[in-house]
Design an enzyme around this catalytic site. Structure first.
Site, PDB file in Angstrom:
ATOM      1  N   ASP A 194       0.990  -1.216   0.148  1.00 32.43           N
ATOM      2  CA  ASP A 194      -0.057   0.006  -0.077  1.00 32.43           C
ATOM      3  C   ASP A 194       0.803   1.127  -0.102  1.00 32.43           C
ATOM      4  O   ASP A 194       1.603   1.394   0.895  1.00 32.43           O
ATOM      5  CB  ASP A 194      -0.934  -0.136   1.214  1.00 32.43           C
ATOM      6  CG  ASP A 194      -1.684   1.182   1.523  1.00 32.43           C
ATOM      7  OD1 ASP A 194      -1.586   2.218   0.573  1.00 32.43           O
ATOM      8  OD2 ASP A 194      -2.384   1.491   2.483  1.00 32.43           O
ATOM      9  N   LYS A 237       6.578   6.003   4.465  1.00 21.94           N
ATOM     10  CA  LYS A 237       7.386   4.900   4.080  1.00 21.94           C
ATOM     11  C   LYS A 237       8.090   5.000   2.780  1.00 21.94           C
ATOM     12  O   LYS A 237       9.003   3.875   2.195  1.00 21.94           O
ATOM     13  CB  LYS A 237       6.327   3.605   4.012  1.00 21.94           C
ATOM     14  CG  LYS A 237       5.795   3.279   5.371  1.00 21.94           C
ATOM     15  CD  LYS A 237       4.835   2.230   5.084  1.00 21.94           C
ATOM     16  CE  LYS A 237       5.060   0.757   4.796  1.00 21.94           C
ATOM     17  NZ  LYS A 237       3.742  -0.026   4.573  1.00 21.94           N
ATOM     18  N   LEU A 288       6.132 -10.634   2.648  1.00 22.05           N
ATOM     19  CA  LEU A 288       6.298 -10.142   3.853  1.00 22.05           C
ATOM     20  C   LEU A 288       5.441  -8.934   4.216  1.00 22.05           C
ATOM     21  O   LEU A 288       5.692  -8.466   5.299  1.00 22.05           O
ATOM     22  CB  LEU A 288       7.689  -9.451   3.638  1.00 22.05           C
ATOM     23  CG  LEU A 288       8.869 -10.442   3.108  1.00 22.05           C
ATOM     24  CD1 LEU A 288      10.255  -9.573   2.894  1.00 22.05           C
ATOM     25  CD2 LEU A 288       9.040 -11.608   3.955  1.00 22.05           C
ATOM     26  N   SER A 299       5.989 -15.339  12.344  1.00 25.48           N
ATOM     27  CA  SER A 299       6.347 -14.526  13.489  1.00 25.48           C
ATOM     28  C   SER A 299       6.704 -15.380  14.796  1.00 25.48           C
ATOM     29  O   SER A 299       5.849 -16.302  15.104  1.00 25.48           O
ATOM     30  CB  SER A 299       5.268 -13.387  13.806  1.00 25.48           C
ATOM     31  OG  SER A 299       5.644 -12.920  15.222  1.00 25.48           O
ATOM     32  N   TYR A 330      -3.009 -10.566  16.296  1.00 25.80           N
ATOM     33  CA  TYR A 330      -1.642 -10.579  15.254  1.00 25.80           C
ATOM     34  C   TYR A 330      -0.968 -12.128  15.361  1.00 25.80           C
ATOM     35  O   TYR A 330      -0.767 -12.467  14.190  1.00 25.80           O
ATOM     36  CB  TYR A 330      -0.561  -9.565  15.410  1.00 25.80           C
ATOM     37  CG  TYR A 330       0.714  -9.647  14.842  1.00 25.80           C
ATOM     38  CD1 TYR A 330       0.611  -9.557  13.405  1.00 25.80           C
ATOM     39  CD2 TYR A 330       1.936 -10.033  15.724  1.00 25.80           C
ATOM     40  CE1 TYR A 330       1.907  -9.782  12.678  1.00 25.80           C
ATOM     41  CE2 TYR A 330       3.004 -10.347  14.833  1.00 25.80           C
ATOM     42  CZ  TYR A 330       3.186 -10.113  13.294  1.00 25.80           C
ATOM     43  OH  TYR A 330       4.150 -10.508  12.991  1.00 25.80           O
ATOM     44  N   LYS A 345       7.762   2.877  11.693  1.00 24.09           N
ATOM     45  CA  LYS A 345       7.148   1.850  12.712  1.00 24.09           C
ATOM     46  C   LYS A 345       6.482   2.536  14.125  1.00 24.09           C
ATOM     47  O   LYS A 345       5.565   1.663  14.568  1.00 24.09           O
ATOM     48  CB  LYS A 345       7.885   0.757  12.674  1.00 24.09           C
ATOM     49  CG  LYS A 345       8.153   0.001  11.670  1.00 24.09           C
ATOM     50  CD  LYS A 345       8.830  -1.245  11.930  1.00 24.09           C
ATOM     51  CE  LYS A 345       8.190  -2.208  12.786  1.00 24.09           C
ATOM     52  NZ  LYS A 345       6.999  -3.031  12.133  1.00 24.09           N
ATOM     53  N   PHE A 399      11.437  -1.277  30.825  1.00 30.49           N
ATOM     54  CA  PHE A 399      10.385  -1.726  31.880  1.00 30.49           C
ATOM     55  C   PHE A 399      10.834  -2.709  33.053  1.00 30.49           C
ATOM     56  O   PHE A 399      11.867  -3.319  33.005  1.00 30.49           O
ATOM     57  CB  PHE A 399       9.635  -2.781  30.970  1.00 30.49           C
ATOM     58  CG  PHE A 399       8.560  -2.052  29.929  1.00 30.49           C
ATOM     59  CD1 PHE A 399       8.133  -0.807  30.089  1.00 30.49           C
ATOM     60  CD2 PHE A 399       8.086  -2.724  28.804  1.00 30.49           C
ATOM     61  CE1 PHE A 399       7.255  -0.408  29.120  1.00 30.49           C
ATOM     62  CE2 PHE A 399       7.371  -2.167  28.066  1.00 30.49           C
ATOM     63  CZ  PHE A 399       6.837  -0.888  27.992  1.00 30.49           C
ATOM     64  N   ARG A 400      10.316  -2.212  34.026  1.00 29.93           N
ATOM     65  CA  ARG A 400      10.834  -2.811  35.357  1.00 29.93           C
ATOM     66  C   ARG A 400      10.080  -4.288  35.140  1.00 29.93           C
ATOM     67  O   ARG A 400       8.992  -4.830  34.748  1.00 29.93           O
ATOM     68  CB  ARG A 400       9.908  -2.210  36.591  1.00 29.93           C
ATOM     69  CG  ARG A 400      10.535  -2.847  38.051  1.00 29.93           C
ATOM     70  CD  ARG A 400       9.894  -1.870  39.100  1.00 29.93           C
ATOM     71  NE  ARG A 400      10.637  -0.502  39.160  1.00 29.93           N
ATOM     72  CZ  ARG A 400      10.221   0.424  38.819  1.00 29.93           C
ATOM     73  NH1 ARG A 400       9.027   0.724  38.532  1.00 29.93           N
ATOM     74  NH2 ARG A 400      11.057   1.565  39.181  1.00 29.93           N
ATOM     75  N   HIS A 443       8.206  -7.643  36.625  1.00 28.62           N
ATOM     76  CA  HIS A 443       7.129  -7.813  37.506  1.00 28.62           C
ATOM     77  C   HIS A 443       7.119  -9.583  37.665  1.00 28.62           C
ATOM     78  O   HIS A 443       6.029  -9.992  37.920  1.00 28.62           O
ATOM     79  CB  HIS A 443       5.772  -7.512  37.096  1.00 28.62           C
ATOM     80  CG  HIS A 443       5.779  -5.911  36.685  1.00 28.62           C
ATOM     81  ND1 HIS A 443       5.337  -5.055  37.921  1.00 28.62           N
ATOM     82  CD2 HIS A 443       6.044  -5.118  35.717  1.00 28.62           C
ATOM     83  CE1 HIS A 443       5.441  -3.800  37.362  1.00 28.62           C
ATOM     84  NE2 HIS A 443       5.974  -3.955  36.028  1.00 28.62           N
ATOM     85  N   ARG A 499      15.474 -11.305  25.358  1.00 26.43           N
ATOM     86  CA  ARG A 499      14.727 -11.837  23.742  1.00 26.43           C
ATOM     87  C   ARG A 499      15.778 -12.316  22.805  1.00 26.43           C
ATOM     88  O   ARG A 499      16.935 -11.866  23.145  1.00 26.43           O
ATOM     89  CB  ARG A 499      14.218 -10.315  23.466  1.00 26.43           C
ATOM     90  CG  ARG A 499      12.991  -9.695  23.836  1.00 26.43           C
ATOM     91  CD  ARG A 499      11.679 -10.473  23.733  1.00 26.43           C
ATOM     92  NE  ARG A 499      10.555  -9.780  24.029  1.00 26.43           N
ATOM     93  CZ  ARG A 499      10.062  -9.564  25.280  1.00 26.43           C
ATOM     94  NH1 ARG A 499      10.767 -10.317  26.232  1.00 26.43           N
ATOM     95  NH2 ARG A 499       8.849  -9.036  25.541  1.00 26.43           N
TER      96      ARG A 499
END
Length: 321
Positions: free
Chosen positions: A32, A38, A73, A114, A141, A178, A201-202, A204, A215
């Site tokens: 698109d 983009k 993709l 993914s 997603y 993005k 981020f802390r 938890h 990751r």
């Protein structure tokens, strides 16, 4: 001709750059193209044609005899989007259309799946086909990507070669557009540039320290190397993980970004937003043994090397790949 859907996006435009480096210039860009933010992703690249995603099916009917390979993709990748109908149309239905066309016209295809399909990782991170029906993604997603993987595996008619790649945490050039979905490295760079600080981020989860969440961060150039390999390989069809096989912490990532920017470290922590806290992944790591088993032997870029290349050669000068 080589077709690349999602060619104006992050990974798609990177693949076009990689193909150009190898001398492949007869490339059909499908996307698109209405989003001006983009456009710079494909400026300066060599290609033969641009086709709107809405008319691609008709274009393929008319031009399939000239097509050699399809890289699918294009997808809606917003994990914060919860309108299932959008994913059913743009991810599941559109992918099924491309698959069926590749079967009909005898075309090989590589498509984007993914790591979001793995959910909380309760079944591990193996790309064994037997595990895929058991997976429980955490958002629409991830569901859409897993639904297509499951559908593909049971099709009686398949392209003579096909591969679905489960992208883990991809980072690298051409992700300026993005917004919230850009990589943590992109956000780290911009936060450090603006304030000299970075807030993570802390944790938890008592099993992980603050910033110790992990990751599998994979550099987009490595991902494009794998796709190029598969285009030439054209055998051993199936679904493959696309990470590095080595999980790293967000602290590692942030420290590498500070170093690449030549800025003294100043790292703090904030609570993980309540709307994503219950579905937050604390660990992902791709099992890369299947890809290695079919002959892909290239090393993956280390986090430190990838961040340095991305920050110094793309983010700081504001360049695209």
């Amino acid at each position: 001709m080589i077709v690349v859907t999602g060619a104006a996006g992050f990974i798609g435009s990177g693949l076009v750059a990689r193909l150009n480096l190898e001398g492949y210039n007869d490339i059909v860009l499908v996307d698109d193209f209405s989003r001006a933010d983009k456009n710079k992703n494909f400026e300066g690249k060599t290609y033969s044609e641009m086709v709107d995603r809405e008319t691609f099916h008709t274009w393929l009917q008319e031009n399939h005899a000239q097509v050699e390979f399809v890289f699918h993709l294009g997808a809606r990748t917003n994990t914060a989007e919860f309108d299932k109908a959008i994913f059913d149309k743009l991810n599941l239905g559109y992918s099924q259309m491309i698959w069926n066309a590749c079967v009909e016209y005898g075309l090989p295809v590589v498509y984007a799946s993914s790591a979001a399909t793995y959910g909380m990782g309760e079944h591990g991170y193996s790309d064994d086909h037997a595990i895929i029906p058991q997976l429980k993604p955490l958002n629409p997603y991830g569901d859409s990507k897993n639904d297509f993987d499951k559908w593909a595996l049971v099709q009686p008619k398949q392209p003579f070669f096909w591969a679905g790649l489960k992208f883990f945490n991809v980072y690298g050039p051409n992700e300026f557009h993005k917004s919230r979905m850009a990589s943590v490295i992109f956000h780290s760079y911009n936060q450090i540039k603006a304030s000299g600080k970075m807030k993570l981020f802390r944790s938890h989860n008592p099993k992980f320290s603050d910033g110790g969440q992990m990751r599998d961060f994979v550099y987009v150039k490595d991902l494009c190397d794998v796709m190029f390999f598969l285009m030439l390989h054209r055998k051993d069809s199936g679904i493959y993980n696309m990470g590095t096989g080595k999980a790293r912490t967000f602290l590692d990532l942030t420290k590498a970004t500070f170093k690449a920017m030549d800025v003294a470290e100043d790292i703090g922590f904030v609570d993980t937003p309540a709307d994503i806290r219950d579905k937050y992944q604390y660990f992902t790591e791709a099992d890369m043994s299947k890809l290695r088993s079919i002959g892909y032997a290239e090393p993956f870029t280390s986090l430190e090397e990838g961040v340095a290349d991305y920050v110094k050669n793309y983010l700081i000068p504001g360049k695209y790949w």
